[in-house]
Design a protein around this motif. Sequence first.
Motif, PDB file in Angstrom:
ATOM      1  N   SER A  19     -13.158  -8.092 -33.031  1.00 17.72           N
ATOM      2  CA  SER A  19     -12.476  -8.047 -34.324  1.00 17.72           C
ATOM      3  C   SER A  19     -12.100  -9.472 -34.721  1.00 17.72           C
ATOM      4  CB  SER A  19     -11.219  -7.184 -34.217  1.00 17.72           C
ATOM      5  OG  SER A  19     -10.348  -7.717 -33.237  1.00 17.72           O
ATOM      6  N   SER A  20     -11.601  -9.634 -35.928  1.00 16.30           N
ATOM      7  CA  SER A  20     -11.162 -10.956 -36.377  1.00 16.30           C
ATOM      8  C   SER A  20     -10.084 -11.487 -35.433  1.00 16.30           C
ATOM      9  CB  SER A  20     -10.598 -10.870 -37.793  1.00 16.30           C
ATOM     10  OG  SER A  20     -11.593 -10.402 -38.680  1.00 16.30           O
ATOM     11  N   TYR A  21     -10.240 -12.724 -35.006  1.00 17.46           N
ATOM     12  CA  TYR A  21      -9.305 -13.378 -34.077  1.00 17.46           C
ATOM     13  C   TYR A  21      -9.201 -12.636 -32.739  1.00 17.46           C
ATOM     14  CZ  TYR A  21      -7.963 -15.542 -38.470  1.00 17.46           C
ATOM     15  OH  TYR A  21      -7.982 -16.203 -39.672  1.00 17.46           O
ATOM     16  N   GLY A  22     -10.158 -11.775 -32.449  1.00 21.40           N
ATOM     17  CA  GLY A  22     -10.104 -11.013 -31.207  1.00 21.40           C
ATOM     18  C   GLY A  22     -10.691 -11.783 -30.040  1.00 21.40           C
ATOM     19  N   PHE A  23     -10.359 -11.351 -28.850  1.00 16.42           N
ATOM     20  CA  PHE A  23     -10.919 -11.987 -27.655  1.00 16.42           C
ATOM     21  C   PHE A  23     -10.908 -10.985 -26.509  1.00 16.42           C
ATOM     22  CE2 PHE A  23      -6.377 -12.562 -27.288  1.00 16.42           C
ATOM     23  CZ  PHE A  23      -6.112 -12.403 -25.932  1.00 16.42           C
ATOM     24  N   TYR A  24     -11.732 -11.229 -25.507  1.00 20.32           N
ATOM     25  CA  TYR A  24     -11.701 -10.474 -24.257  1.00 20.32           C
ATOM     26  C   TYR A  24     -11.329 -11.424 -23.131  1.00 20.32           C
ATOM     27  CZ  TYR A  24     -13.882  -6.286 -26.196  1.00 20.32           C
ATOM     28  OH  TYR A  24     -14.142  -5.149 -26.909  1.00 20.32           O
ATOM     29  N   TRP A  25     -10.570 -10.941 -22.189  1.00 23.73           N
ATOM     30  CA  TRP A  25     -10.143 -11.724 -21.032  1.00 23.73           C
ATOM     31  C   TRP A  25     -10.654 -10.972 -19.813  1.00 23.73           C
ATOM     32  CZ3 TRP A  25      -4.199 -12.593 -19.864  1.00 23.73           C
ATOM     33  CH2 TRP A  25      -4.061 -13.469 -18.774  1.00 23.73           C
ATOM     34  N   PHE A  26     -11.671 -11.511 -19.139  1.00 24.30           N
ATOM     35  CA  PHE A  26     -12.376 -10.795 -18.077  1.00 24.30           C
ATOM     36  C   PHE A  26     -11.964 -11.253 -16.680  1.00 24.30           C
ATOM     37  CE2 PHE A  26     -15.641 -10.405 -21.458  1.00 24.30           C
ATOM     38  CZ  PHE A  26     -15.787  -9.030 -21.436  1.00 24.30           C
TER      39      PHE A  26
END
Length: 560
Positions: A19-26
């Motif tokens: 999404s906008s300004y989204g991120f994943y932290w794995f």
Amino acid sequence: TGGEMFPAIGEGYYQLTLSSYGFYWFTLNAAAVKAAAPAAPELFTLVLSGKLSSVLCGRERTAFERTIAPGHIASQRWFAGKKDRIASTALDDFAVLNTSTGAEGYLLPTVTVTLRGGARQSYFIPLAYKDSEDDTLLSSAIARARRGARTGLLYGAAEAPDFALSILAAIQGDFTIQTASGGAIRFLPTPALPEAVTIDPAEVKRLGVEQSNTSIALGKAMMLKLFRVLKPGIHPDIEMGRYLTEVAHFPNVPAALGSVELIAADGTPTALAFLQAFVPNQGDAATLAIDELKRDLDLEVVATPAEVTTKSQERFLAYASIIGKRIGELHAALARPTGDPFFAPEPIGTDHMAAQLAAATAVADQAFAALAAAPAGTSEPVDALRSRHADVVVLLGALAATPAEAMRTRVHGDLHLGQVLIAKDDVVIVDFEGEPGKSTEARRTKDTPLRDVAGMLRSFAYAAEAATQSIAQRFAEKAGAAAAYSAEWRKAVDAAFLGAYEAAAKGSAGWVADAGDRARLLRFHLLTRALYEIVYEANNRPDWIGTPARGVIEILETKA
């Protein structure tokens, strides 16, 4: 921070949608080696010498009892003897149920299991036969069955869509079929059963969650519950369902549509199945409570480094109020005047409280035996509680004083968040069986409705603990803050539930008017419930024994 598994990383591109300004932290972990596909199970072969019933007669019956049934029963989730081993099994009785088209199709056997410790249990194991081998049925197959030159499978009937439809047809027809030992199986409709209903076999599905029962959805119209662990006598789930549907007209339970009962030669009934209206729902309240609190903890504790706020999220607080209101209305419905002696309210007398105290003391003995058997260092609450057996017994005795004016009524008997379904902006209360380990008569005993209230309050404590542990396992340094936030959440949820409950139940025959008696009875049932939970967890989920142990300590240290 959700702890979810993402698809494995392979040779090609790895696609993600953000999404906008989204991120994943794995967190990247080495892939586990994929296990080889399990081999087809070794199955004993029975011989059909004529009708389907021949598979449970003569030499084949002996093979079923000695070779097939023990292994099959021991491997099932509904087997109630997991702490012991099976010494022997015996076929008690059986009948043959025709398919929905009138052909011979299903075996309805009941089996008695004798455990090594001497305990005896009875089970319902409906079976279906297919005259050819089918790989898709191997996981539910209990034996191969040869008829002439053809070899087929004997498998769990719950896997056959037509089985539930055949039960429905028999209930609609008000059928009675004879059993091999001179008894009968009765298929009983209720006035609420629709006269004509068509169910597509493709819409008949066994639900995946299975404990002491097996549930089969018949499209979006009905739910068939098969009772696996059998108890002779009037079944409380069926009895309560019929009363709330036909007499009290209580809308927030599934309507009772029909039942299946085994009638022994001496006339004793044993419930085999219960047909209810299907309730469209969004899952149970336990899942909702834990998920919502975990989301709060992720936002307020994990993602925010500042001081922990105590703003319990509003969505579950709203549901806590709805649950309190509906349970209060349920108790009011069960406390209404009636000529039925099994539902008429009765005063709570000295004899009743003496019996309650004796039962609670016995549970306390079992709980402290379980605590003594738990390894040292299991958890801080377990270690802290081990030496307080005498304190618990003294407190139970003090709390079990007979109230001046209070009534006992029929109650749910095993109420917790898992017995409440979320249905849009409302809830539906299900599973009126009572505690599974008790006899049928014990589960039908009248009690103060505060017993159900205590069960729900303990369930809120479990939800708070489950969400807190989820955070602590992933972010150990946040465990203290998560516990503090969850404690505030639980306090707010308890207040919302109790406020709505009182508004709905106050003035009914089951309401305890004296505030002192009400607080004392509630505390008695909270303590009894937490002790019961210790026994349950020791037998089923030893890793969770610390949660009820912490609950007992809280009750011991709470000032009256």
